[in-house]
Design a protein around this motif. Structure first.
Motif, short mmCIF file in Angstrom:
data_model
loop_
_atom_site.label_atom_id
_atom_site.label_comp_id
_atom_site.label_asym_id
_atom_site.label_seq_id
_atom_site.Cartn_x
_atom_site.Cartn_y
_atom_site.Cartn_z
N ASN A 13 57.15 -18.65 25.33
CA ASN A 13 56.31 -19.79 24.99
C ASN A 13 54.96 -19.34 24.45
O ASN A 13 54.25 -18.57 25.09
CB ASN A 13 56.11 -20.71 26.21
N GLY A 14 54.64 -19.79 23.24
CA GLY A 14 53.37 -19.43 22.61
C GLY A 14 53.42 -18.17 21.76
O GLY A 14 52.39 -17.73 21.26
N ILE A 15 54.64 -17.58 21.58
CA ILE A 15 54.71 -16.37 20.75
C ILE A 15 54.30 -16.70 19.32
O ILE A 15 54.46 -17.83 18.86
CB ILE A 15 56.11 -15.70 20.76
N GLU A 16 53.81 -15.69 18.64
CA GLU A 16 53.43 -15.86 17.25
C GLU A 16 54.67 -15.79 16.37
O GLU A 16 55.56 -14.96 16.59
CB GLU A 16 52.45 -14.78 16.84
N TYR A 17 54.74 -16.65 15.38
CA TYR A 17 55.87 -16.67 14.45
C TYR A 17 56.04 -15.30 13.80
O TYR A 17 55.13 -14.78 13.17
CB TYR A 17 55.65 -17.73 13.37
N SER A 18 57.22 -14.72 14.01
CA SER A 18 57.54 -13.44 13.38
C SER A 18 59.04 -13.25 13.23
O SER A 18 59.47 -12.20 12.81
CB SER A 18 56.98 -12.27 14.21
N ARG A 19 59.80 -14.26 13.61
CA ARG A 19 61.26 -14.21 13.58
C ARG A 19 61.84 -13.38 14.71
O ARG A 19 63.05 -13.19 14.77
CB ARG A 19 61.79 -13.70 12.23
N HIS A 20 61.02 -12.87 15.59
CA HIS A 20 61.48 -12.06 16.72
C HIS A 20 61.01 -12.70 18.01
O HIS A 20 60.10 -13.52 18.02
CB HIS A 20 60.95 -10.64 16.62
N VAL A 21 61.63 -12.28 19.11
CA VAL A 21 61.19 -12.68 20.44
C VAL A 21 60.79 -11.41 21.17
O VAL A 21 61.19 -10.31 20.77
CB VAL A 21 62.30 -13.45 21.21
N PRO A 22 60.01 -11.53 22.24
CA PRO A 22 59.62 -10.32 22.97
C PRO A 22 60.83 -9.53 23.46
O PRO A 22 61.84 -10.11 23.88
CB PRO A 22 58.80 -10.86 24.14
N TYR A 23 60.71 -8.21 23.43
CA TYR A 23 61.79 -7.32 23.86
C TYR A 23 62.27 -7.67 25.27
O TYR A 23 63.47 -7.71 25.54
CB TYR A 23 61.34 -5.86 23.79
N GLU A 24 61.33 -7.92 26.18
CA GLU A 24 61.68 -8.22 27.57
C GLU A 24 62.53 -9.48 27.65
O GLU A 24 63.47 -9.57 28.45
CB GLU A 24 60.41 -8.40 28.43
N ALA A 25 62.21 -10.48 26.84
CA ALA A 25 62.99 -11.73 26.82
C ALA A 25 64.39 -11.47 26.29
O ALA A 25 65.38 -11.96 26.85
CB ALA A 25 62.28 -12.78 25.98
N GLU A 26 64.49 -10.71 25.21
CA GLU A 26 65.79 -10.40 24.63
C GLU A 26 66.65 -9.63 25.63
O GLU A 26 67.85 -9.90 25.78
CB GLU A 26 65.62 -9.61 23.34
N LYS A 27 66.06 -8.69 26.33
CA LYS A 27 66.78 -7.87 27.32
C LYS A 27 67.28 -8.75 28.46
O LYS A 27 68.45 -8.66 28.86
CB LYS A 27 65.85 -6.78 27.85
N LEU A 28 66.43 -9.61 29.00
CA LEU A 28 66.84 -10.53 30.07
C LEU A 28 67.98 -11.43 29.60
O LEU A 28 68.94 -11.67 30.34
CB LEU A 28 65.66 -11.40 30.51
#
Length: 156
Positions: A13-28
């Motif tokens: 929530n609140g990530i900057e637009y970059s077409r990616h999500v945080p690594y930790e979120a992707e891993k979970l």
């Protein structure tokens, strides 16, 4: 609601637009049978997490003017997984070719892209901002989907 979904929501929530999500979120997400979806450009859907066709392909050019992915004719594998979830993409709150609309949709509050799944599917939303944590300028509303136990990935 699944605690993993909430953890992923907090990370995204609140990530900057970059077409990616945080690594930790992707891993979970990958470890817990969850798919995270965000919008990109003016017609792209990016999928991360659980091992399935949605995430294996990562980038899908299906978002322009919204799309009911359960009826998507150009990609049988995408359609197969979307049908199991009831996955739809809305552009400015609407799917133009079907006329389906999200009631009271506001691009100021939700951005251009948003997604929906069948109500019985566990899911949460998160905001993607033009600048990190600048909730006054929302790019899109992403979705975090817990894949149901009976979900069958398309051939990948």
């Amino acid at each position: 609601m699944d605690n993993i979904l909430k953890q992923i929501q907090e990370l995204c929530n609140g990530i900057e637009y970059s077409r990616h999500v945080p690594y930790e979120a992707e891993k979970l997400a990958k470890e817990n049978g969850v798919v995270i979806i965000v919008g990109g450009s003016d017609d792209l859907m990016y999928c991360y997490g659980a091992d399935c066709y949605l995430t294996n392909e990562v980038e899908h050019g299906v978002g322009w003017d919204g799309e009911d992915l359960t009826e998507y004719e150009h990609d049988a594998q995408l359609r197969s997984e979307a049908r199991q979830l009831g996955l739809k993409i809305f552009w400015a709150g609407e799917i133009s070719n079907t006329g389906e609309r999200k009631e009271n949709y506001s691009t100021e509050e939700s951005g251009a892209f948003s997604y929906s799944v069948n109500p019985e599917i566990e899911h949460l939303e998160f905001k993607v901002c033009e600048s990190q944590n600048d909730f006054s300028d929302i790019y899109c509303t992403g979705i975090i989907i817990k894949l149901p136990e009976n979900f069958t990935p398309a051939n990948i």
